[in-house]
Scaffold this motif. Structure first.
Motif, short mmCIF file in Angstrom:
data_model
loop_
_atom_site.label_atom_id
_atom_site.label_comp_id
_atom_site.label_asym_id
_atom_site.label_seq_id
_atom_site.Cartn_x
_atom_site.Cartn_y
_atom_site.Cartn_z
N ALA A 162 0.73 -1.33 -0.08
CA ALA A 162 -0.10 -0.16 0.02
C ALA A 162 0.94 1.38 0.05
O ALA A 162 0.60 2.13 -0.62
CB ALA A 162 -1.20 0.03 1.25
N GLY A 163 1.96 1.37 0.92
CA GLY A 163 2.72 2.26 0.78
C GLY A 163 3.49 2.77 -0.60
O GLY A 163 3.60 3.82 -1.01
N LEU A 164 3.93 1.64 -1.26
CA LEU A 164 4.43 1.65 -2.54
C LEU A 164 3.42 2.27 -3.43
O LEU A 164 4.05 3.09 -4.53
CB LEU A 164 4.96 0.17 -3.23
N PHE A 167 4.56 5.85 4.84
CA PHE A 167 3.22 5.72 4.48
C PHE A 167 2.71 4.96 5.78
O PHE A 167 3.34 4.15 6.27
CB PHE A 167 2.88 4.90 3.46
N ILE A 168 1.62 5.62 6.44
CA ILE A 168 0.98 5.09 7.79
C ILE A 168 -0.45 4.58 7.41
O ILE A 168 -1.04 5.58 7.06
CB ILE A 168 1.14 5.87 8.98
N THR A 169 -0.69 3.45 7.61
CA THR A 169 -2.24 3.08 7.44
C THR A 169 -2.95 2.77 8.74
O THR A 169 -2.42 1.87 9.55
CB THR A 169 -2.42 1.91 6.40
N LEU A 170 -3.86 3.38 9.06
CA LEU A 170 -4.91 3.42 10.24
C LEU A 170 -5.78 2.54 9.99
O LEU A 170 -7.04 3.08 9.64
CB LEU A 170 -5.06 4.88 10.84
N GLY A 171 -6.03 0.91 10.34
CA GLY A 171 -7.23 0.26 10.25
C GLY A 171 -7.58 -0.38 11.41
O GLY A 171 -7.29 0.37 12.41
N GLY A 200 2.61 0.24 7.97
CA GLY A 200 3.35 1.20 7.56
C GLY A 200 4.24 0.74 6.52
O GLY A 200 4.28 -0.50 6.23
N GLY A 201 4.58 1.56 5.61
CA GLY A 201 5.70 1.17 4.70
C GLY A 201 6.50 2.58 4.43
O GLY A 201 6.13 3.34 4.59
N ILE A 235 -2.08 -1.38 -6.83
CA ILE A 235 -0.78 -0.74 -7.40
C ILE A 235 0.33 -0.98 -6.81
O ILE A 235 1.30 -1.44 -7.83
CB ILE A 235 -1.44 0.91 -7.36
N GLY A 236 0.48 -0.80 -5.64
CA GLY A 236 1.77 -1.19 -5.04
C GLY A 236 2.15 -2.66 -5.47
O GLY A 236 3.36 -2.73 -5.74
#
Length: 324
Positions: A119-121, A137-141, A146-147, A311-312
């Motif tokens: 997801a970060g890519l 990239f930080i994903t809050l779920g 993160g990436g 996409i990543g």
């Protein structure tokens, strides 16, 4: 001009998302299937192989039209061996030889990485990261993932644990985390963390608040409800959001003080709160960031939504083009 395509696969606990993309990262086709986690997840890889082959037949495409396949997956990934272990939401308790099975089943080269990394890519390549060399990239779920991309490359670390942003300690001796430590960011800024904070703060709050009334009444609370009530000026909900954004701002500042990325991108379900979230995180970031970092690292909201992982993942397959 290279007209070949990439295939991206985003493997999740409930859904497997697929996409056929151009080499420039534009999605041309996408579809999804349910994730069948029965029988220790033994149906997952065969389902992926079948779905890819079925759709190539459907679109009258052949393998020579593709550079390769990339996939993001939960769990601990060995990128060289192409294996996954410990993806408990997929019921994968034993090591899974994913690369070998998918290459054998599709006849295409295959690359694998962690889902948050992918997801970060995606966000770095086609989203809020503006194809930059240095992006966090930080994903809050349900958790916090993160990436980290530095010098245009993902940081994996010596054993694949690079980018575990959810396990930055933001409250020493705080809430116990599933990892065994106390006070990890994941316990405060994830969807479940927001609810945990709300319940704790409601216990010690004695004023009037719709959020407190709902919690006292035993109603189901979600992070979305907390943020929606905060937007409506509910005092307790705003206290919860302030705490969440304090911890997030502190964590983003610490990462940025270490890496000085061009962009720190916040995504995942909780980020749907939009600028209401971002502006408060920004204030705390500025409070804790090193002066040079404060003026050079930009905080942004993610732009790709559910497509970031596809996409990543597809971008992983570009390595096969580079090796030709």
């Amino acid at each position: 001009m290279d007209n070949r395509k990439l295939i991206g696969v985003d493997l999740g606990g409930t859904t497997i998302k697929f996409g056929i993309l151009t080499i420039e990262g534009e999605i041309q086709q996408k579809w999804s299937v349910r994730t069948n986690v029965l029988d220790e997840g033994s149906h997952i890889v065969p389902d992926i192989v079948h779905s890819i082959n079925h759709h190539l037949d459907l679109y009258k495409m052949n393998r020579s039209q593709f550079v390769g396949i990339g996939m993001g997956t939960p769990g601990t990934v060995d990128r060289d061996k192409g294996t996954v272990v410990g993806a408990y939401n997929l019921n994968w308790k034993q090591t899974q030889p994913v690369k070998q099975q998918i290459e054998d089943g599709t006849g295409m080269p295959f690359a694998l990485d962690n889902d948050a990394n992918c997801a970060g890519l995606g966000e770095r390549w086609k989203g809020a990261g503006n194809d930059g060399d240095d992006v966090v990239f930080i994903t809050l779920g349900t958790g916090v993932g993160g990436g980290i991309i530095a010098n245009h490359k993902l940081i994996h670390g010596v054993n694949g644990a690079g980018g575990e942003i959810g396990h930055i300690i933001v409250e020493p001796n705080g809430y116990q985390c599933t990892c065994g430590n106390h006070g990890c960011l994941e316990q405060y800024a994830s969807a479940t963390g927001v609810v945990h904070l709300a319940q704790d703060l409601a216990e010690e709050y004695e004023g009037s608040s719709r959020l407190k009334a709902m919690i006292d009444n035993g109603d189901e609370i979600t992070s979305k409800i907390v943020f929606d009530l905060a937007k409506e000026d509910d005092y307790l909900a705003n206290r919860v959001v302030d705490r969440v954004c304090y911890y997030l701002g502190l964590a983003v500042a610490n990462i940025s003080n270490t890496l000085n990325p061009e962009f720190a991108v916040i995504g995942g379900g909780v980020s749907a709160a939009g600028d209401f979230l971002l502006e408060r995180v920004q204030k705390n970031f500025e409070r804790f960031a090193f002066p040079t970092v404060r003026t050079s690292t930009r905080l942004k909201l993610a732009e790709l939504g559910n497509d970031a992982g596809i996409i990543g993942a597809a971008s992983l397959a570009l390595q096969f083009k580079d090796k030709e």
